[in-house]
Write a protein that holds these residues in place. Sequence first.
Motif, mmCIF file in Angstrom:
data_model
loop_
_atom_site.group_PDB
_atom_site.id
_atom_site.type_symbol
_atom_site.label_atom_id
_atom_site.label_comp_id
_atom_site.label_asym_id
_atom_site.label_seq_id
_atom_site.Cartn_x
_atom_site.Cartn_y
_atom_site.Cartn_z
ATOM 1 N N PHE A 195 -12.699 8.891 20.754
ATOM 2 C CA PHE A 195 -11.654 9.580 19.966
ATOM 3 C C PHE A 195 -12.248 9.983 18.698
ATOM 4 O O PHE A 195 -13.291 9.676 18.171
ATOM 5 N N ALA A 196 -11.358 11.105 18.101
ATOM 6 C CA ALA A 196 -11.648 11.339 16.709
ATOM 7 C C ALA A 196 -11.301 10.517 15.761
ATOM 8 O O ALA A 196 -10.032 10.429 15.566
ATOM 9 N N VAL A 197 -12.434 10.022 15.264
ATOM 10 C CA VAL A 197 -12.051 8.910 13.642
ATOM 11 C C VAL A 197 -12.536 9.463 12.963
ATOM 12 O O VAL A 197 -13.931 9.785 12.735
ATOM 13 N N THR A 198 -11.935 9.632 11.779
ATOM 14 C CA THR A 198 -12.428 10.381 10.519
ATOM 15 C C THR A 198 -12.732 9.521 9.524
ATOM 16 O O THR A 198 -12.461 8.504 9.308
ATOM 17 N N VAL A 199 -13.506 9.827 8.343
ATOM 18 C CA VAL A 199 -13.790 9.300 7.223
ATOM 19 C C VAL A 199 -12.543 9.228 6.293
ATOM 20 O O VAL A 199 -12.118 8.097 5.878
ATOM 21 N N ARG A 200 -11.891 10.052 6.122
ATOM 22 C CA ARG A 200 -10.373 10.194 5.624
ATOM 23 C C ARG A 200 -9.686 9.079 6.155
ATOM 24 O O ARG A 200 -8.946 8.167 5.467
ATOM 25 N N ALA A 201 -9.561 8.891 7.428
ATOM 26 C CA ALA A 201 -8.634 7.918 7.852
ATOM 27 C C ALA A 201 -9.186 6.551 7.625
ATOM 28 O O ALA A 201 -8.260 5.466 7.327
ATOM 29 N N GLY A 202 -10.270 6.310 7.632
ATOM 30 C CA GLY A 202 -10.963 4.913 7.209
ATOM 31 C C GLY A 202 -10.607 4.692 5.864
ATOM 32 O O GLY A 202 -10.358 3.556 5.408
ATOM 33 N N ARG A 203 -10.864 5.521 4.985
ATOM 34 C CA ARG A 203 -10.528 5.504 3.476
ATOM 35 C C ARG A 203 -9.154 5.095 3.383
ATOM 36 O O ARG A 203 -8.712 4.326 2.619
ATOM 37 N N GLU A 204 -8.126 5.806 4.026
ATOM 38 C CA GLU A 204 -6.743 5.509 4.054
ATOM 39 C C GLU A 204 -6.086 4.215 4.491
ATOM 40 O O GLU A 204 -5.358 3.481 3.734
ATOM 41 N N TRP A 205 -6.815 3.702 5.620
ATOM 42 C CA TRP A 205 -6.565 2.330 6.133
ATOM 43 C C TRP A 205 -6.944 1.305 5.033
ATOM 44 O O TRP A 205 -6.372 0.400 4.866
ATOM 45 N N ALA A 206 -8.264 1.638 4.358
ATOM 46 C CA ALA A 206 -8.815 0.468 3.521
ATOM 47 C C ALA A 206 -7.884 0.495 2.466
ATOM 48 O O ALA A 206 -7.622 -0.627 1.961
ATOM 49 N N ALA A 207 -7.390 1.527 1.972
ATOM 50 C CA ALA A 207 -6.643 1.430 0.608
ATOM 51 C C ALA A 207 -5.035 0.963 1.049
ATOM 52 O O ALA A 207 -4.603 0.477 0.041
ATOM 53 N N ALA A 208 -4.896 1.240 2.277
ATOM 54 C CA ALA A 208 -3.167 0.951 2.528
ATOM 55 C C ALA A 208 -3.128 -0.552 2.970
ATOM 56 O O ALA A 208 -2.128 -1.218 2.711
ATOM 57 N N GLN A 209 -4.253 -1.196 3.626
ATOM 58 C CA GLN A 209 -4.026 -2.588 3.928
ATOM 59 C C GLN A 209 -3.981 -3.519 2.943
ATOM 60 O O GLN A 209 -4.524 -3.144 1.911
ATOM 61 N N THR A 210 -3.323 -4.803 3.246
ATOM 62 C CA THR A 210 -3.073 -5.664 2.167
ATOM 63 C C THR A 210 -3.629 -6.960 2.375
ATOM 64 O O THR A 210 -3.448 -7.947 1.540
ATOM 65 N N GLY A 211 -4.365 -7.071 3.730
ATOM 66 C CA GLY A 211 -4.694 -8.637 4.107
ATOM 67 C C GLY A 211 -6.161 -8.784 3.350
ATOM 68 O O GLY A 211 -6.626 -9.829 3.326
ATOM 69 N N ALA A 212 -6.782 -7.934 2.759
ATOM 70 C CA ALA A 212 -8.219 -8.280 2.329
ATOM 71 C C ALA A 212 -8.453 -7.179 0.939
ATOM 72 O O ALA A 212 -7.961 -6.087 0.791
ATOM 73 N N GLU A 213 -9.376 -7.746 0.332
ATOM 74 C CA GLU A 213 -9.937 -6.999 -0.916
ATOM 75 C C GLU A 213 -11.189 -6.059 -0.257
ATOM 76 O O GLU A 213 -11.750 -6.468 0.459
ATOM 77 N N VAL A 214 -11.235 -4.790 -0.584
ATOM 78 C CA VAL A 214 -12.270 -4.104 -0.259
ATOM 79 C C VAL A 214 -13.352 -3.996 -1.190
ATOM 80 O O VAL A 214 -13.411 -3.793 -2.326
ATOM 81 N N LEU A 215 -14.639 -4.260 -0.393
ATOM 82 C CA LEU A 215 -15.705 -4.325 -1.090
ATOM 83 C C LEU A 215 -16.721 -3.079 -1.242
ATOM 84 O O LEU A 215 -17.157 -2.824 -2.095
ATOM 85 N N ASP A 216 -16.543 -2.235 0.036
ATOM 86 C CA ASP A 216 -17.350 -1.179 -0.073
ATOM 87 C C ASP A 216 -16.706 -0.231 0.953
ATOM 88 O O ASP A 216 -16.229 -0.738 2.100
ATOM 89 N N VAL A 217 -16.831 0.934 0.836
ATOM 90 C CA VAL A 217 -16.655 2.039 1.955
ATOM 91 C C VAL A 217 -17.779 3.002 1.632
ATOM 92 O O VAL A 217 -17.485 3.738 0.802
#
Length: 250
Positions: A195-217
């Motif tokens: 399936f087509a998975v993009t950088v944009r989608a990954g960054r948006e998911w990381a920013a939107a999730q609330t269960g963890a602190e984002v260390l790196d993208v």
Amino acid sequence: MPPQLSSAPSAWAPTLRRSVRLFRAFRVEQTQPEVFYGQLAEDAVGHVSHYGDLAGARMLDVGGGPGYFRAAFEGAGAAYFALDADVGELSGLGDIAPRTVLGSGMQLPFADGTFDICYSSNVLEHVDDPWRMADEMVRVTRPGGLTFVSYTVWYGPWGGHETSPWHYLGGLRARRRYRRRHGHEPKNRYGESLFAVTVRAGREWAAAQTGAEVLDVVPRYNPAAARWLSRVPLLREVVTWNLVIVLRRR
């Protein structure tokens, strides 16, 4: 008592020499997978260790496949568990190893906070609901533990996997071309197992999730000087082969 997963840096470093070594190994990914995946596994140990100590850590590899990563992570002292939805993939190197589970990454059969580290390499692009799987990985990681997600970016040179570079003309078109040329379907069938998975989608998911602190993208295979690429719209989709998202569970 669970091991402390500190953010102290390890000897691993995203240098240009490392990138060249991985790209050279990648050239034999189809013909000599043990060479490429062996080097990738060793690199993965260093990469994960950059964020925390593997020694004594209970670790889940989601989509672990035939086990190229098992020896590397166990050699670093991790208690390694693997999960895959395909029994054929799990037995690709022979007998299925202990601490191996058959199941879905989108509904991990483990309780909340079971693992010190939840890891996945090049799997998200093979499931039809990738961010549900990412959420599940965060869920089964204990507070203070690491979630490490890496996936192949669709618009990168290898986004279509063995149908590349024709995926730039459309995934279904690339799949049909492969079938005409080889007389059989590709292993990675767009719309079914790719399936087509993009950088944009990954960054948006990381920013939107609330269960963890984002260390790196960051781009996984690129040197440190190229970290900025993952922040530039459009350009990041083409030049980022693989994106890595690292989180610390709250």
